[in-house]
Design an enzyme around this catalytic site. Structure first.
Site, short mmCIF file in Angstrom:
data_model
loop_
_atom_site.label_atom_id
_atom_site.label_comp_id
_atom_site.label_asym_id
_atom_site.label_seq_id
_atom_site.Cartn_x
_atom_site.Cartn_y
_atom_site.Cartn_z
N VAL A 1 0.86 -1.18 0.00
CA VAL A 1 0.00 0.00 0.00
C VAL A 1 0.90 1.22 0.00
CG1 VAL A 1 -1.73 1.32 1.28
CG2 VAL A 1 -1.90 -1.17 1.20
N ALA B 1 4.44 4.17 3.00
CA ALA B 1 3.98 2.94 2.36
C ALA B 1 4.18 1.78 3.33
CB ALA B 1 4.77 2.68 1.08
N LYS B 2 3.61 0.67 3.04
CA LYS B 2 3.84 -0.54 3.83
C LYS B 2 3.45 -1.73 2.98
CE LYS B 2 5.03 -1.60 8.15
NZ LYS B 2 5.96 -0.84 9.01
N GLY B 3 4.06 -2.88 3.25
CA GLY B 3 3.71 -4.05 2.46
C GLY B 3 3.87 -5.31 3.27
N ASP C 1 10.68 -5.32 8.26
CA ASP C 1 9.67 -5.18 9.30
C ASP C 1 9.54 -6.56 9.95
OD1 ASP C 1 7.59 -3.05 10.20
OD2 ASP C 1 6.40 -4.85 10.01
#
Ligand code: NAD
Length: 420
Positions: free
Chosen positions: A64, A109-111, A150
């Protein structure tokens, strides 16, 4: 949106609640609010994998990209069985506000991949990572979107992602951060979140008349960031009197040596195997009720909630974990006069050193550890001054102030750029 695949309460709704509160105070127009809350782009990718065993499994991956008004988007990749779109979306928006609050030239953002990395062989993990990087290849880049590690990912996973991306674009170390040192990783990255938290605590302590020399500390979640935060706080004279992990809480009024705790944790898998005279062992949920000066939640989101906030007994909460305190708990803590250093500021040390890594990669330079530490201290101290002045200007707590500082910066950049 109907793509939520778990029944957890929406973290995204919680983050947006904090956003709305600050946006009200800033008098932001509805149009701009909608633009800033709506993710720029959401990718869901199918990741079929022929396992070493011959079995065919299909995993689900996400990225995202929340906002890029202030620069390329930045945020981690998590490999976790519970990674889902709602959580990734919330964490992507948190990254927008986090990078803005410490004034890094990034968006958020992050995924993630919904998988259990412990369930994968090294070869399967590498092939799954490469497939994911291949799917994202057209959407990430050192001036577009820069993933980092992460939960469930590490420097090796970042090295594979960089290698896969570089097959298409030439050697591009700046496409990911958190890489091994040999591939352009930065000094001080592993300890950065804990060190940044310490710089935040160091800055606020005199303002709340808290002498760190002899101050007592409880750390919830003695993992990566919790153990580093503990080391830096102990080095400043604090006494780490209680720590917990998923298996329980241990207390020692004399104070623990964080290095020793870390040895027990890495040697045996849990701090609960720490043994010496005077240690009291409790359930993990008892950690937050320990009477201390500083409480450091460094485990999961939502651990301080309406049902237990009344039991919190400290002067300062320094949030290492992302969204550890639920909004209803914030109200209770405020009533009790407890100061909270909010997550989007207090745990921003990690992304700040990731930014330093990216800067070094783009310039093809290397900074020594002293430079990394001193630049980090400056970023954290300057950001605290910004929070304090917004808190004064709007007469609000530090969490609301952090959102005000962040949203003001992002809104201003978005307005200046127009609809982009
Ligand atoms: P980690 O997995 O290394 O450590 C987490 C620790 O929490 C483990 O010791 C685990 O046993 C413990 N734990 C899990 N559930 C618990 C519970 N209910 N009570 C007490 N302890 C519990 O993870 P980490 O990298 O240290 O990250 C911790 C938190 O910090 C996460 O919320 C993460 O999103 C956040 N964070 C991490 C970074 C980073 O640089 N790693 C940066 C910003 C924020």
């Amino acid at each position: 949106m109907s793509d939520k695949i778990t029944e957890k309460p929406s973290v995204f709704a919680m983050v947006n609640g904090l956003f709305e509160k600050a946006a009200d105070l800033l008098g932001l127009s509805e149009d701009l609010r909608t633009q800033l809350k709506t993710p720029y782009r959401e990718l869901m990718v199918r990741l079929p994998l022929r396992m070493e065993t011959g079995e065919l499994r299909t995993y689900q991956g996400y990225r995202v990209q929340h906002d890029n008004s202030r620069g390329p988007m930045k945020g981690g990749i998590r490999f976790h069985p519970q990674a889902d779109l709602d959580e990734v979306r919330a964490l992507a928006s948190l990254m927008t506000w986090k990078t803005a609050v410490v004034n890094l030239p990034y968006g958020g953002a992050k995924g993630g991949i919904q998988c259990d990395p412990a369930d994968l062989s090294a070869l399967d993990l590498e092939r799954l990572t490469r497939r994911f990087a291949h799917r994202l290849e057209g959407f990430i880049g050192d001036h577009q979107d820069i993933p980092g590690p992460d939960m469930g990912t590490n420097a090796q996973v970042m090295a594979w992602m960089m290698d896969e991306y570089s097959k298409f674009h030439g050697f591009t170390p700046g496409v990911v951060t958190g890489k091994p040192l040999e591939l352009g990783g930065s000094e001080g990255r592993i300890s950065a979140t804990g060190r940044g938290l310490f710089f935040a605590v160091e800055r606020i302590a005199p303002e709340i008349n808290l002498d760190l020399d002899g101050a007592t500390v409880a750390i919830q979640g003695f993992g990566n960031v919790g153990s580093w935060a503990g080391r830096f706080l102990a080095a400043a004279g604090c006494r780490i009197v209680a720590v917990s992990d998923a298996d329980g809480t241990i207390c020692n009024p004399e104070g623990f040596d964080p290095d020793q705790l870390d040895q027990v944790r890495s040697g045996t898998g849990t701090i609960m195997n720490m043994d010496h005279a005077g240690i009291k062992k409790l359930h993990r949920d008892e950690l937050i009720a320990q009477e201390v000066d500083i409480l450091v939640p460094a485990a999961l989101g939502g651990t301080i909630h309406g049902g237990n906030a009344e039991r919190v007994c400290c002067r300062l909460i320094a949030e290492c974990a992302n969204h550890p305190t639920l909004p209803e708990a914030d109200l209770i803590l405020a009533d009790k006069g407890i100061t909270v250093l909010p997550d989007i500021y207090a745990n921003a040390g990690g992304v700040t050193v990731s930014y330093f890594e990216w800067v070094q990669n783009l310039q093809q330079m290397r900074w020594d550890k002293e430079r990394v530490d001193s630049e980090l201290r400056q970023v954290m101290h300057t950001a605290f001054d910004d929070l304090r002045s917004a808190a004064g200007e709007f007469a609000v707590d530090l969490r609301t102030a952090a959102y005000i500082v962040a949203i003001r910066r992002v809104a201003s950049a978005a307005r200046l750029r127009g609809m982009h």
